[in-house]
Design a protein around this motif. Sequence first.
Motif, short mmCIF file in Angstrom:
data_model
loop_
_atom_site.label_atom_id
_atom_site.label_comp_id
_atom_site.label_asym_id
_atom_site.label_seq_id
_atom_site.Cartn_x
_atom_site.Cartn_y
_atom_site.Cartn_z
N VAL A 28 0.85 -1.19 0.00
CA VAL A 28 0.00 0.00 0.00
C VAL A 28 0.88 1.24 0.00
CG1 VAL A 28 -1.77 1.29 1.26
CG2 VAL A 28 -1.80 -1.22 1.25
N ALA A 29 0.71 2.08 -1.02
CA ALA A 29 1.45 3.35 -1.09
C ALA A 29 0.70 4.39 -0.27
CB ALA A 29 1.58 3.80 -2.54
N ALA A 30 1.28 4.78 0.86
CA ALA A 30 0.64 5.73 1.76
C ALA A 30 1.37 7.07 1.68
CB ALA A 30 0.66 5.20 3.19
N ALA A 31 0.64 8.11 1.33
CA ALA A 31 1.21 9.45 1.18
C ALA A 31 0.05 10.44 1.24
CB ALA A 31 1.96 9.58 -0.14
N PRO A 32 0.32 11.72 1.47
CA PRO A 32 -0.78 12.70 1.47
C PRO A 32 -1.62 12.63 0.21
CG PRO A 32 1.18 13.69 2.40
CD PRO A 32 1.59 12.33 1.91
N SER A 33 -1.00 12.34 -0.93
CA SER A 33 -1.76 12.28 -2.18
C SER A 33 -2.69 11.09 -2.25
CB SER A 33 -0.80 12.25 -3.38
OG SER A 33 0.02 11.09 -3.33
N THR A 34 -2.49 10.08 -1.38
CA THR A 34 -3.39 8.92 -1.33
C THR A 34 -4.27 8.96 -0.08
OG1 THR A 34 -1.83 7.48 -0.15
CG2 THR A 34 -1.65 7.55 -2.56
N THR A 40 0.10 14.59 10.20
CA THR A 40 -1.13 14.98 10.90
C THR A 40 -1.85 13.79 11.51
OG1 THR A 40 -2.52 14.76 8.92
CG2 THR A 40 -1.42 16.89 9.28
N GLY A 41 -1.53 12.58 11.04
CA GLY A 41 -2.22 11.38 11.49
C GLY A 41 -3.41 11.01 10.63
N GLU A 42 -3.73 11.87 9.66
CA GLU A 42 -4.91 11.63 8.81
C GLU A 42 -4.76 10.33 8.02
OE1 GLU A 42 -7.28 13.63 5.00
OE2 GLU A 42 -5.51 14.61 5.85
N GLY A 43 -5.76 9.45 8.13
CA GLY A 43 -5.81 8.24 7.33
C GLY A 43 -4.94 7.10 7.80
N LEU A 44 -4.16 7.30 8.88
CA LEU A 44 -3.24 6.25 9.31
C LEU A 44 -3.97 5.01 9.80
CD1 LEU A 44 -0.29 8.00 11.22
CD2 LEU A 44 -0.19 6.75 9.06
N ALA A 45 -4.97 5.19 10.64
CA ALA A 45 -5.66 4.03 11.22
C ALA A 45 -6.25 3.16 10.13
CB ALA A 45 -6.75 4.51 12.18
N GLU A 46 -6.86 3.78 9.13
CA GLU A 46 -7.48 3.01 8.05
C GLU A 46 -6.42 2.30 7.20
OE1 GLU A 46 -10.08 6.29 9.38
OE2 GLU A 46 -7.98 6.20 8.72
N ALA A 74 7.13 14.38 14.86
CA ALA A 74 5.67 14.27 14.83
C ALA A 74 5.22 13.09 13.98
CB ALA A 74 5.06 15.57 14.30
N SER A 75 5.78 12.96 12.79
CA SER A 75 5.34 11.88 11.89
C SER A 75 5.68 10.51 12.46
CB SER A 75 5.94 12.05 10.50
OG SER A 75 7.35 11.97 10.53
N THR A 76 6.87 10.38 13.05
CA THR A 76 7.26 9.09 13.61
C THR A 76 6.42 8.74 14.83
OG1 THR A 76 9.51 9.43 12.81
CG2 THR A 76 9.20 7.75 14.50
N LEU A 80 4.10 5.42 14.94
CA LEU A 80 4.31 4.36 15.93
C LEU A 80 3.07 4.14 16.80
CD1 LEU A 80 7.95 5.31 16.94
CD2 LEU A 80 7.26 3.28 15.66
N GLU A 81 2.39 5.22 17.13
CA GLU A 81 1.15 5.08 17.91
C GLU A 81 0.10 4.32 17.12
OE1 GLU A 81 -2.22 7.87 20.16
OE2 GLU A 81 -0.52 8.80 19.14
N ALA A 82 -0.05 4.65 15.85
CA ALA A 82 -1.03 3.96 15.01
C ALA A 82 -0.65 2.50 14.81
CB ALA A 82 -1.15 4.67 13.66
N GLU A 83 0.64 2.22 14.70
CA GLU A 83 1.10 0.84 14.54
C GLU A 83 0.80 0.01 15.79
OE1 GLU A 83 5.21 0.60 13.35
OE2 GLU A 83 4.94 2.19 11.88
#
Length: 248
Positions: A28-34, A40-46, A74-76, A80-83
């Motif tokens: 899964v390619a995860a990036a702001p464009s996807t 920001t944490g947006e979309g990580l859980a999904e 912040a991003s890390t 890690l929290e979402a993981e």
Amino acid sequence: MKVVVIGGTGLIGSKLVRRLGEQGHEAVAAAPSTGVDALTGEGLAEALEGASVVVDVSNSPSFEDRAVMDFFRASTANLLEAEAEAGVRHHVALSVVGTDRLQGSGYFRAKQAQEELIRASGIPYTVVHATQFFEFAKGLADGVTEGDTVRLPAGRIQPMVSDDVAAAMARAATGAPVNGVVETGGPESFELEEFIRMGLAAQDDPRKIVTDPRATYWGAELQEDTLLPGPGADLGEVTFADWLAGQE
């Protein structure tokens, strides 16, 4: 298995996603464009739902000291929290050979902070230290150009092609966590001046290149071997000369 690649639309990420897919994994390619933003944490859980492995090859859009530190912290932390919540079993991160020896640079201090967060997370992990990419020779030169002169510190470098970086990341992602650092680099080393000279000459770039004892590498002083991987590093096969010939 499902592997989420943070920064999956960039130079390394896109190659890694393709390579993992060819190996039969759900990449899964995860990036702001996807729709996935680790900052920001947006979309990580999904995105992380059902993932076994997360590979972070993202990079800060700014190399300014405070901005790059804020980005990696912040991003890390968000990642890690979402993981942890998703039950991810392996965190793989791309970092840089010599990071711990380049702490005079704000960028490398931020990469060190990223690695420390990973080690403290409790999630099994592998940090891949890679050398400079062939593709970034011009960008490195641009960062130390004054007028028409490229001023470089003395030292050696063992650069590698981005495809070999992606291959090393794929091996780490599909292997067992080492809970430490593995190194990867190119098949041959050069004086830094020689590497940049070859890269610019291939593009008919007329800038003058000099070794300047006052020059730094992204703000950090270099020793002769600061940028070189140690014994036992996983070395790529593509030489710089062969890669340059393929760019014509």
